[in-house]
Design an enzyme around this catalytic site. Sequence first.
Site, PDB file in Angstrom:
ATOM      1  N   GLY A   8       8.269  32.603 -16.258  1.00 21.02           N
ATOM      2  CA  GLY A   8       9.377  33.537 -16.490  1.00 21.02           C
ATOM      3  C   GLY A   8      10.609  33.093 -15.719  1.00 21.02           C
ATOM      4  N   ASN A  96       8.159  42.116  -7.540  1.00 15.34           N
ATOM      5  CA  ASN A  96       8.609  43.438  -7.093  1.00 15.34           C
ATOM      6  C   ASN A  96       7.394  44.334  -6.895  1.00 15.34           C
ATOM      7  OD1 ASN A  96      11.396  43.306  -7.052  1.00 15.34           O
ATOM      8  ND2 ASN A  96      11.658  44.091  -9.145  1.00 15.34           N
ATOM      9  N   LYS A 177      12.384  46.248   0.166  1.00 14.97           N
ATOM     10  CA  LYS A 177      12.596  45.985  -1.264  1.00 14.97           C
ATOM     11  C   LYS A 177      12.050  47.159  -2.081  1.00 14.97           C
ATOM     12  CE  LYS A 177      14.011  43.449  -4.687  1.00 14.97           C
ATOM     13  NZ  LYS A 177      13.467  42.410  -5.459  1.00 14.97           N
ATOM     14  N   ASN A 185      15.572  51.431  -9.657  1.00 15.46           N
ATOM     15  CA  ASN A 185      14.929  51.057 -10.921  1.00 15.46           C
ATOM     16  C   ASN A 185      14.590  52.229 -11.853  1.00 15.46           C
ATOM     17  OD1 ASN A 185      15.174  48.672  -9.520  1.00 15.46           O
ATOM     18  ND2 ASN A 185      13.210  47.864 -10.151  1.00 15.46           N
ATOM     19  N   ASN A 195      23.100  49.088 -13.252  1.00 15.09           N
ATOM     20  CA  ASN A 195      22.980  49.524 -11.857  1.00 15.09           C
ATOM     21  C   ASN A 195      24.267  50.182 -11.350  1.00 15.09           C
ATOM     22  OD1 ASN A 195      20.499  48.375 -12.010  1.00 15.09           O
ATOM     23  ND2 ASN A 195      20.865  46.733 -10.541  1.00 15.09           N
ATOM     24  N   SER A 247      15.291  45.465 -13.518  1.00 10.89           N
ATOM     25  CA  SER A 247      14.140  44.937 -14.252  1.00 10.89           C
ATOM     26  C   SER A 247      13.401  46.052 -15.007  1.00 10.89           C
ATOM     27  CB  SER A 247      13.197  44.215 -13.293  1.00 10.89           C
ATOM     28  OG  SER A 247      12.885  45.048 -12.203  1.00 10.89           O
ATOM     29  N   GLU A 259       6.830  47.954 -13.790  1.00 10.32           N
ATOM     30  CA  GLU A 259       6.158  47.873 -12.487  1.00 10.32           C
ATOM     31  C   GLU A 259       6.012  49.252 -11.836  1.00 10.32           C
ATOM     32  OE1 GLU A 259       7.225  43.317 -11.229  1.00 10.32           O
ATOM     33  OE2 GLU A 259       8.838  44.766 -11.085  1.00 10.32           O
TER      34      GLU A 259
HETATM   35  O1  KPL Z   1      15.087  44.207  -7.716  1.00  5.35           O
HETATM   36  C1  KPL Z   1      15.832  44.695  -8.530  1.00  5.35           C
HETATM   37  C2  KPL Z   1      15.332  44.858  -9.897  1.00  5.35           C
HETATM   38  O2  KPL Z   1      16.087  45.017 -10.831  1.00  5.35           O
HETATM   39  O3  KPL Z   1      14.103  44.824 -10.043  1.00  5.35           O
HETATM   40  C3  KPL Z   1      17.188  45.172  -8.115  1.00  5.35           C
HETATM   41  C4  KPL Z   1      18.262  44.334  -8.753  1.00  5.35           C
HETATM   42  C5  KPL Z   1      17.331  45.066  -6.602  1.00  5.35           C
HETATM   43  C6  KPL Z   1      17.400  46.596  -8.493  1.00  5.35           C
HETATM   44  O4  KPL Z   1      16.455  47.417  -7.936  1.00  5.35           O
END
Ligand code: KPL
Length: 296
Positions: A8, A96, A177, A185, A195, A247, A259
């Site tokens: 990916g 993530n 994170k 998200n 965002n 994402s 996720e």
């Molecule tokens: O990690 C991210 C995602 O899109 O998964 C960011 C850009 C930090 C937004 O939460």
Amino acid sequence: MWQIIGAGAIGCLWAANLKRTGQDVHLVSRSVLLSDTLHYQDLQQQDHQFTMSSGTTLINSTDPVLVCVKATQVKQAIQKQLKMIGPQQVIILMHNGMGCAEQIQKLLPNNPIICATTANASLLHAPLEIQQTGLGITYLGPFNKQAKLHKDLVRPLNLALANTHWADDIKQKLWLKLLINIAINPLTAIYQIKNGLLQQSAFEPKIAAITTEALQVAQAEDIHFEESELLNIIRQVIDATAENYSSMNRDIYFQRSTENEYIGGYLLKKASRHNIEIPSIKSLYQQIKLLEKQKL
Ligand code: KPL
């Protein structure tokens, strides 16, 4: 040699930059890739091409394995390669969300397991065709004690993508994170917005409530952040990624699984263990689950 599971955006970004710096890479994908040329556009809009070794399995049981698939696919991806993985082979998990390392530790109880988080960003336009869209910091750190012996792996990775560091306190970095992801998200996925729209004042109390709840869970897990500082970091990430879709937003948009289980779901599991109520996060989790079901 590096073995990367996942062709990916992030897997290909590492593959391209490892190749760019003269390192050997084997790319493992779910299905056979039709081409052996990786096309990479860097941040200066320079185009590069690399001839790649690839296949659906690992090719040796010794060289480190960098796993760059989504949290939802990590367990399955490792299970598929289980026979090939040697007892001392280093497994690096880069995705993530949280909770995968525990799953992999059960499958591979003796292997060194490293957790990683990256803020580098890239877009996959087509198979083996990527464009780097952001430069960011990457942290790697030990999930178990065996992994503590493999700090040296950051050197070649840092050569490939600068700003890659070893973090003994990787748990703190992964939680940061997670706290950013839970604030951004689900909201961007539910409202199907970029965002940057989270900068609107209507979202302020929502983000504040989510952050307060998530911090309660973090604290119960002995992870500490100052609330106002964390809100500042979240605001900075929103500003820096204003033009991007998260994402989870893209996963919902393209009707893929998200996720959710490894972000909101992880927080809910931890909260329940500590008898903490997190109603805003529970509601986001349920809404995403519903949106995921609608794709069926
Ligand atoms: O990690 C991210 C995602 O899109 O998964 C960011 C850009 C930090 C937004 O939460």
